[in-house]
Design a protein around this motif. Structure first.
Motif, PDB file in Angstrom:
ATOM      1  N   LYS A  60      -4.270  -4.917   6.799  1.00  0.00           N
ATOM      2  CA  LYS A  60      -5.065  -4.860   5.574  1.00  0.00           C
ATOM      3  C   LYS A  60      -4.195  -4.837   4.315  1.00  0.00           C
ATOM      4  O   LYS A  60      -4.377  -5.639   3.415  1.00  0.00           O
ATOM      5  N   TYR A  61      -3.245  -3.904   4.255  1.00  0.00           N
ATOM      6  CA  TYR A  61      -2.494  -3.678   3.028  1.00  0.00           C
ATOM      7  C   TYR A  61      -1.345  -4.657   2.815  1.00  0.00           C
ATOM      8  O   TYR A  61      -0.863  -4.793   1.689  1.00  0.00           O
ATOM      9  N   GLU A  62      -0.907  -5.331   3.856  1.00  0.00           N
ATOM     10  CA  GLU A  62       0.222  -6.243   3.697  1.00  0.00           C
ATOM     11  C   GLU A  62      -0.163  -7.708   3.844  1.00  0.00           C
ATOM     12  O   GLU A  62       0.698  -8.560   3.953  1.00  0.00           O
ATOM     13  N   GLN A  63      -1.434  -8.006   3.767  1.00  0.00           N
ATOM     14  CA  GLN A  63      -1.865  -9.382   3.978  1.00  0.00           C
ATOM     15  C   GLN A  63      -1.373 -10.342   2.896  1.00  0.00           C
ATOM     16  O   GLN A  63      -1.240 -11.536   3.145  1.00  0.00           O
ATOM     17  N   ARG A  64      -1.071  -9.841   1.701  1.00  0.00           N
ATOM     18  CA  ARG A  64      -0.606 -10.712   0.618  1.00  0.00           C
ATOM     19  C   ARG A  64       0.875 -10.557   0.308  1.00  0.00           C
ATOM     20  O   ARG A  64       1.351 -11.095  -0.690  1.00  0.00           O
ATOM     21  N   VAL A  65       1.595  -9.831   1.138  1.00  0.00           N
ATOM     22  CA  VAL A  65       3.031  -9.664   0.932  1.00  0.00           C
ATOM     23  C   VAL A  65       3.729 -10.973   1.315  1.00  0.00           C
ATOM     24  O   VAL A  65       3.486 -11.508   2.391  1.00  0.00           O
ATOM     25  N   PRO A  66       4.585 -11.485   0.444  1.00  0.00           N
ATOM     26  CA  PRO A  66       5.275 -12.748   0.750  1.00  0.00           C
ATOM     27  C   PRO A  66       6.144 -12.644   2.003  1.00  0.00           C
ATOM     28  O   PRO A  66       6.689 -11.577   2.303  1.00  0.00           O
ATOM     29  N   TYR A  69       9.636 -11.104   1.803  1.00  0.00           N
ATOM     30  CA  TYR A  69       9.791  -9.676   1.527  1.00  0.00           C
ATOM     31  C   TYR A  69      10.452  -8.984   2.701  1.00  0.00           C
ATOM     32  O   TYR A  69      10.050  -9.173   3.845  1.00  0.00           O
TER      33      TYR A  69
END
Length: 77
Positions: A60-66, A69
């Motif tokens: 959920k929280y890391e779905q948009r982390v490149p 990263y």
């Protein structure tokens, strides 16, 4: 994850001591941290931990982390 002694019960994740310090510094309005053995746990908090867990929370929280990263680890400076 080794040395797991803490949890953020509103997010539903288990934390190492170092990450627990980071989460505490964010403030209780963001992450509510408790020690797994030393603090008293309410049934609803335990249910939240069972319901979420680190794998679901990460999705959920890391779905948009490149992809580039670099994820910190317990040994990161």
């Amino acid at each position: 994850m080794q040395n797991v002694e803490w949890a953020s019960y509103n997010i539903g994740i288990f934390l190492c001591t170092r990450c627990a310090g980071v989460h505490r510094a964010m403030g209780a309005h963001i992450s509510k941290v408790k020690h797994l053995k030393l603090d008293k746990w309410e049934d609803s908090q335990l249910e939240r931990m069972k319901e979420v867990g680190n794998v679901k929370a990460r999705l959920k929280y890391e779905q948009r982390v490149p992809a580039c990263y670099r994820r910190p680890t317990e040994d990161s400076p």
